[in-house]
Design a protein around this motif. Sequence first.
Motif, PDB file in Angstrom:
ATOM      1  N   VAL A  44       8.223  11.189   4.151  1.00  0.00           N
ATOM      2  CA  VAL A  44       8.260  10.085   3.188  1.00  0.00           C
ATOM      3  C   VAL A  44       7.486  10.449   1.928  1.00  0.00           C
ATOM      4  O   VAL A  44       7.914  10.152   0.805  1.00  0.00           O
ATOM      5  CB  VAL A  44       7.698   8.798   3.828  1.00  0.00           C
ATOM      6  CG1 VAL A  44       7.549   7.693   2.796  1.00  0.00           C
ATOM      7  CG2 VAL A  44       8.613   8.333   4.969  1.00  0.00           C
ATOM      8  N   THR A  45       6.362  11.133   2.087  1.00  0.00           N
ATOM      9  CA  THR A  45       5.571  11.543   0.918  1.00  0.00           C
ATOM     10  C   THR A  45       6.342  12.507   0.025  1.00  0.00           C
ATOM     11  O   THR A  45       6.249  12.439  -1.213  1.00  0.00           O
ATOM     12  CB  THR A  45       4.254  12.190   1.373  1.00  0.00           C
ATOM     13  OG1 THR A  45       3.505  11.229   2.138  1.00  0.00           O
ATOM     14  CG2 THR A  45       3.420  12.647   0.187  1.00  0.00           C
TER      15      THR A  45
ATOM     16  N   GLY B 288      13.047   3.578   2.103  1.00  0.00           N
ATOM     17  CA  GLY B 288      13.255   2.857   0.863  1.00  0.00           C
ATOM     18  C   GLY B 288      12.022   2.119   0.388  1.00  0.00           C
ATOM     19  O   GLY B 288      10.954   2.178   1.008  1.00  0.00           O
ATOM     20  N   LYS B 289      12.189   1.460  -0.718  1.00  0.00           N
ATOM     21  CA  LYS B 289      11.138   0.660  -1.351  1.00  0.00           C
ATOM     22  C   LYS B 289      11.353  -0.799  -0.961  1.00  0.00           C
ATOM     23  O   LYS B 289      12.421  -1.370  -1.197  1.00  0.00           O
ATOM     24  CB  LYS B 289      11.234   0.818  -2.875  1.00  0.00           C
ATOM     25  CG  LYS B 289      10.419  -0.170  -3.682  1.00  0.00           C
ATOM     26  CD  LYS B 289       8.974   0.205  -3.719  1.00  0.00           C
ATOM     27  CE  LYS B 289       8.203  -0.714  -4.671  1.00  0.00           C
ATOM     28  NZ  LYS B 289       6.756  -0.447  -4.629  1.00  0.00           N
ATOM     29  N   ILE B 290      10.326  -1.405  -0.365  1.00  0.00           N
ATOM     30  CA  ILE B 290      10.407  -2.824  -0.026  1.00  0.00           C
ATOM     31  C   ILE B 290      10.066  -3.645  -1.265  1.00  0.00           C
ATOM     32  O   ILE B 290       9.005  -3.469  -1.867  1.00  0.00           O
ATOM     33  CB  ILE B 290       9.439  -3.178   1.114  1.00  0.00           C
ATOM     34  CG1 ILE B 290       9.851  -2.462   2.406  1.00  0.00           C
ATOM     35  CG2 ILE B 290       9.400  -4.691   1.333  1.00  0.00           C
ATOM     36  CD1 ILE B 290       8.902  -2.693   3.560  1.00  0.00           C
ATOM     37  N   HIS B 291      10.968  -4.549  -1.631  1.00  0.00           N
ATOM     38  CA  HIS B 291      10.711  -5.418  -2.780  1.00  0.00           C
ATOM     39  C   HIS B 291      10.202  -6.794  -2.353  1.00  0.00           C
ATOM     40  O   HIS B 291       9.290  -7.340  -2.979  1.00  0.00           O
ATOM     41  CB  HIS B 291      11.985  -5.578  -3.616  1.00  0.00           C
ATOM     42  CG  HIS B 291      12.342  -4.362  -4.399  1.00  0.00           C
ATOM     43  ND1 HIS B 291      11.493  -3.788  -5.320  1.00  0.00           N
ATOM     44  CD2 HIS B 291      13.470  -3.597  -4.408  1.00  0.00           C
ATOM     45  CE1 HIS B 291      12.071  -2.732  -5.865  1.00  0.00           C
ATOM     46  NE2 HIS B 291      13.264  -2.588  -5.327  1.00  0.00           N
ATOM     47  N   ARG B 292      10.817  -7.354  -1.310  1.00  0.00           N
ATOM     48  CA  ARG B 292      10.405  -8.682  -0.855  1.00  0.00           C
ATOM     49  C   ARG B 292      10.518  -8.731   0.667  1.00  0.00           C
ATOM     50  O   ARG B 292      11.363  -8.058   1.255  1.00  0.00           O
ATOM     51  CB  ARG B 292      11.297  -9.773  -1.443  1.00  0.00           C
ATOM     52  CG  ARG B 292      11.239  -9.909  -2.953  1.00  0.00           C
ATOM     53  CD  ARG B 292      12.110 -11.074  -3.427  1.00  0.00           C
ATOM     54  NE  ARG B 292      13.525 -10.837  -3.135  1.00  0.00           N
ATOM     55  CZ  ARG B 292      14.407 -11.804  -2.829  1.00  0.00           C
ATOM     56  NH1 ARG B 292      14.018 -13.060  -2.750  1.00  0.00           N
ATOM     57  NH2 ARG B 292      15.678 -11.506  -2.611  1.00  0.00           N
TER      58      ARG B 292
ATOM     59  N   ARG C 292       0.790  -1.231   0.000  1.00  0.00           N
ATOM     60  CA  ARG C 292       0.000   0.000   0.000  1.00  0.00           C
ATOM     61  C   ARG C 292       0.822   1.280   0.000  1.00  0.00           C
ATOM     62  O   ARG C 292       0.272   2.357  -0.192  1.00  0.00           O
ATOM     63  CB  ARG C 292      -0.969   0.001   1.184  1.00  0.00           C
ATOM     64  CG  ARG C 292      -0.309   0.061   2.546  1.00  0.00           C
ATOM     65  CD  ARG C 292      -1.324  -0.103   3.672  1.00  0.00           C
ATOM     66  NE  ARG C 292      -2.093   1.106   3.927  1.00  0.00           N
ATOM     67  CZ  ARG C 292      -3.036   1.212   4.862  1.00  0.00           C
ATOM     68  NH1 ARG C 292      -3.350   0.163   5.604  1.00  0.00           N
ATOM     69  NH2 ARG C 292      -3.676   2.331   5.044  1.00  0.00           N
ATOM     70  N   ALA C 293       2.124   1.197   0.227  1.00  0.00           N
ATOM     71  CA  ALA C 293       2.970   2.394   0.285  1.00  0.00           C
ATOM     72  C   ALA C 293       4.169   2.234  -0.635  1.00  0.00           C
ATOM     73  O   ALA C 293       4.790   1.167  -0.685  1.00  0.00           O
ATOM     74  CB  ALA C 293       3.433   2.649   1.714  1.00  0.00           C
ATOM     75  N   GLU C 294       4.499   3.299  -1.346  1.00  0.00           N
ATOM     76  CA  GLU C 294       5.671   3.259  -2.226  1.00  0.00           C
ATOM     77  C   GLU C 294       6.962   3.191  -1.421  1.00  0.00           C
ATOM     78  O   GLU C 294       7.880   2.450  -1.762  1.00  0.00           O
ATOM     79  CB  GLU C 294       5.675   4.501  -3.124  1.00  0.00           C
ATOM     80  CG  GLU C 294       6.826   4.548  -4.121  1.00  0.00           C
ATOM     81  CD  GLU C 294       6.753   3.460  -5.177  1.00  0.00           C
ATOM     82  OE1 GLU C 294       7.795   3.174  -5.785  1.00  0.00           O
ATOM     83  OE2 GLU C 294       5.661   2.904  -5.396  1.00  0.00           O
ATOM     84  N   LEU C 295       7.024   3.985  -0.338  1.00  0.00           N
ATOM     85  CA  LEU C 295       8.222   4.037   0.491  1.00  0.00           C
ATOM     86  C   LEU C 295       7.861   3.790   1.948  1.00  0.00           C
ATOM     87  O   LEU C 295       6.751   4.082   2.391  1.00  0.00           O
ATOM     88  CB  LEU C 295       8.915   5.398   0.377  1.00  0.00           C
ATOM     89  CG  LEU C 295       9.425   5.810  -0.998  1.00  0.00           C
ATOM     90  CD1 LEU C 295      10.011   7.219  -0.934  1.00  0.00           C
ATOM     91  CD2 LEU C 295      10.459   4.828  -1.519  1.00  0.00           C
TER      92      LEU C 295
END
Length: 200
Positions: free
Chosen positions: A176-177, A133-137, A113-116
């Motif tokens: 963060v936004t 950061g961006k969570i990938h997995r 639900r969140a980009e970062l």
Amino acid sequence: MGHSAEKVVRRLERARREGRWVEVELTGSWQDNAKYGRVLALTDRWVVVHTLIQGSYLDDVALFRLKDITSVRWHPASEFMSRAVSGLGVPVTTFLIEPTATLSGMLRMIADRAELVMLHQRVTPDWRHVEVGKIHRVGTRRLELHAINDDGTWAQASGLRRLKPIERVEFGGRYVTALERFGEPTPPYDDDSDIAHVKI
């Protein structure tokens, strides 16, 4: 004076159930960082709070460890807060989880639900590392994160982070936004990279 762990949980659960505004006071290195907000969810180890800043403006959604909370008090102007937040037009968010949810499961939900996301990680007893950061997995013990710097530039590549040192998680707040909106575009994920094949 602080509250017992049992009283903290009772008050958080009552606040969640009744939609009450609270002040959460924290211990240790967090003690100067009390938070006002609305309790969204509660597990056996974590509480999820939609926090307030500058009086009545909703900011980030924060995950606090229950063991870091020393007391929970009712907001002194709860009825006013409800009117003000409602009038400002930013609704309290939802975060629907089971009481048995783990940090791993909540991080997966956040990644959807969140980009970062902002992670506060305890590196040594005297040093906490904060990164966005961006969570990938997300696995049961580690996650893969591509970090973004304060100036909106991305780290060269993503890396693995252990879940155990994570003491707090935040997403959706102003800081963060701003990175999401004005930072560099998120680099595409390379499914053929070396790290993509590392089991987490």
